[in-house]
Motif scaffolding. Structure first.
Motif, short mmCIF file in Angstrom:
data_model
loop_
_atom_site.label_atom_id
_atom_site.label_comp_id
_atom_site.label_asym_id
_atom_site.label_seq_id
_atom_site.Cartn_x
_atom_site.Cartn_y
_atom_site.Cartn_z
N ILE A 174 0.84 -1.20 0.00
CA ILE A 174 0.00 0.00 0.00
C ILE A 174 0.87 1.25 0.00
O ILE A 174 0.61 2.21 -0.74
N SER A 175 1.91 1.25 0.81
CA SER A 175 2.80 2.42 0.86
C SER A 175 3.48 2.67 -0.48
O SER A 175 3.75 3.82 -0.83
N HIS B 267 0.30 8.08 -5.97
CA HIS B 267 -0.66 7.58 -6.97
C HIS B 267 -1.83 6.85 -6.31
O HIS B 267 -2.67 6.29 -7.02
N LEU B 268 -1.88 6.85 -4.99
CA LEU B 268 -2.94 6.12 -4.30
C LEU B 268 -4.32 6.67 -4.63
O LEU B 268 -5.31 5.92 -4.64
N SER C 75 -10.13 6.60 -6.11
CA SER C 75 -11.19 7.23 -6.91
C SER C 75 -11.77 6.30 -7.97
O SER C 75 -12.72 6.67 -8.66
N SER C 76 -11.20 5.11 -8.12
CA SER C 76 -11.70 4.16 -9.12
C SER C 76 -12.97 3.48 -8.62
O SER C 76 -13.13 3.26 -7.42
N LEU D 151 -10.36 2.06 6.59
CA LEU D 151 -8.99 2.53 6.79
C LEU D 151 -8.34 2.91 5.46
O LEU D 151 -7.63 3.92 5.37
N PHE D 152 -8.57 2.12 4.43
CA PHE D 152 -8.00 2.40 3.12
C PHE D 152 -8.57 3.70 2.55
O PHE D 152 -7.83 4.51 1.98
N GLN D 153 -9.86 3.89 2.69
CA GLN D 153 -10.48 5.11 2.16
C GLN D 153 -10.01 6.34 2.92
O GLN D 153 -9.99 7.46 2.37
#
Length: 532
Positions: free
Chosen positions: A376-377, A382-383, A388-389, A528-530
């Motif tokens: 993830i890091s 570009h995360l 946003s996908s 957490l990802f969002q």
């Protein structure tokens, strides 16, 4: 000198994510810093304790031989070898492959100062491994020999100079590999193959030298001669520290320091040209428009993650070398009788021990090959594209788990198959040998994703920071290591209990943990990802 120190300090703070944690007002971030610091201290204590125990065990043998100097010679050589291998594939990234090269080089600072700060960062990172190995060994030597006061002074002084030559040798080889690979179209693939070939070649050469029965028969003389021939600086080091020879310590310091200064000076003079040569890519192909293929979102994410993995030779080497070593060891055991090996090392029940412990030994290689803890890091700035996908965050996270399983499961299955043949295990032992590493692979992959969600580092300037030195990687590796060491300790304490029963219980517990982590990723993990 002040510019060199400032640049080095900034790099150290950004390397471990300390700058953000120290200045944030968020209590959650400060809590994370506290937990991370505690985890690092526990890890350091465990490694230092293991190093002390290993040094003490060797000291008992060398004391009987009357060659206590071999203890410091071996540990000094081990520290140099570890420094060499940990630098060979990260030196190019630290010295040349950082994203803010244009920004740093535009500052009103001499190029030589920039180079010195990058080299100093490599030195300080390698000095940590030297201290962890040498301080316990030095303490054991002092306990067993009771040397004079000069020993302590010479020992502490020489500690600072041990990492210098390994850093230079590894940097030269790493830069040479990068330069050769940059001449070809598939530069990353060529770099990966060359680095792995060099690493495995050195390991295999050391295996061949250590496998001599004559060396085992006359270890006190042959071992010392072998170390001093392979690494002459070790002989100078032993004379300086163990015999308190002033000339030897001056020679040791002079050789290390002069070579280091010469290397840094030459590198500073040619730094921009070397950087241009290493980062220049060549292409001779033309883009041809073809029909586009469609696939499911998860499949597309999986192959995207797989391409990202293989696009970084540092990523592959840091997470894949463990599986390569597992495969090489499994192949070697096909041609080596475990009973004969047990006789050589004076452990007659070695085959029985291997049959019980080998599932956990294979699982340790699996734990050390976690790709998910930095995946993830590595998305970096570009995360936002993924966030946003119109894709489920659950699919994004599980695709990273799937890539981790792709790297670890096939090789562990092949290796376990060869171990079953070489160790001649029964059907229950064979089943556990196949199943336990797969369970650990699932556990390690999901643990890595959760650790990276909790401890992300999206503001890195070089991949080395994320892949080797980030908080998520350290925590994931520490927890994974504990998950293997604790079952091993339980098996030793419950030696009267059937080992297959204990392994089965461990497997059930890990499966339950895997289910809990899967549910966490599917629910809390998405939020957490969002929020990243």
């Amino acid at each position: 000198m002040i510019n060199i120190w400032r640049l080095t300090k900034i790099q150290l703070l950004s390397t471990f994510g300390l700058n953000k944690a120290l200045h944030t007002q968020d209590t959650k971030e400060r809590r994370k810093l506290l937990l991370l610091s505690l985890s690092i201290l526990i890890g350091i204590f465990m490694v230092a304790a293991a190093s002390f125990g290993y040094s003490y065990a060797m000291a008992q043998l060398f004391e009987q031989m009357g060659r206590m100097d071999l203890l410091l010679a071996i540990m000094m050589s081990a520290a140099s070898v570890i420094g060499f291998f940990t630098t060979i594939y990260k030196a190019s990234g630290v010295l040349f492959g950082y994203k803010d090269y244009d920004l740093v080089m535009s500052l009103p600072i001499r190029t030589s100062h920039v180079v010195a700060s990058r080299v100093l960062l490599l030195y300080m990172l390698n000095l940590f491994f030297t201290l962890v190995l040498m301080l316990p060994a030095g303490a054991v030597y002092a306990i067993q020999v009771s040397p004079g006061a000069s020993y302590y002074l010479f020992f502490l002084i020489t500690l600072l100079f041990i990492p210098l030559l390994p850093i230079i040798a590894a940097t030269l080889i790493g830069a040479l590999i990068s330069w050769i690979s940059s001449r070809f179209r598939a530069s990353r693939l060529i770099s990966l193959i060359l680095t792995m070939a060099v690493t495995i070649g050195i390991i295999m050469a050391s295996f061949r030298m250590n496998g001599s029965e004559q060396v085992l028969a006359d270890v006190s003389a042959q071992l010392g001669d072998m170390i001093f021939k392979l690494y002459p600086l070790a002989a100078i080091y032993v004379d300086a520290v163990c015999s308190s020879q002033v000339f030897s310590i001056l020679l040791f310091i002079s050789i290390s320091l002069l070579v280091f200064i010469l290397f840094s000076t030459v590198l500073g003079m040619k730094y921009k040209a070397i950087h241009t040569g290493l980062t220049t890519s060549h292409t001779n192909s033309k883009y041809v428009l073809k029909s586009l293929r469609t696939s499911s979102p998860f499949r597309a994410l999986y192959f995207k993650e797989l391409r990202r993995y293989y696009s970084s030779s540092l990523y592959v080497l840091n997470t894949g070398i463990g599986m390569i070593l597992l495969l090489v060891t499994s192949i070697a055991l096909l041609f080596m009788n475990p009973e004969r090996l047990g006789q050589l090392i004076e452990v007659p029940q070695l085959t029985d021990y291997l049959g019980r412990m080998v599932p956990l030994a294979v699982s340790l290689f699996v734990i050390l090959s976690c790709t998910a803890s930095s995946s993830i890091s590595l998305e970096g700035n570009h995360l936002w594209i993924l966030k946003s996908s119109p894709i489920s965050q659950k699919d994004i996270l599980l695709s990273k788990v799937a890539v981790n399983l792709t790297i670890t499961v096939p090789i562990s299955m092949i290796s376990c198959g060869m171990l079953i043949i070489s160790l001649r295990t029964g059907w229950v032992e064979s089943l556990l040998l196949m199943v336990i590493p797969v369970i650990y692979a699932c556990y390690s992959a999901m643990l890595g994703v959760i650790a990276n969600l909790k401890l992300p580092n999206l503001e890195w300037t070089t991949e080395v920071t994320v892949i080797k030195q980030s908080a998520a990687v350290l925590v994931s590796m520490l927890l994974g290591f504990i998950s293997v060491v604790v079952p091993l300790a339980i098996m030793f304490m419950l030696s009267h209990v059937d080992g297959n029963l204990v392994l089965s219980g461990i497997g059930v517990i890990l499966l339950a943990l895997c289910y809990v982590m899967y549910r966490y990723i599917a629910t809390r993990g998405e939020r957490l990802f969002q929020a990243l």
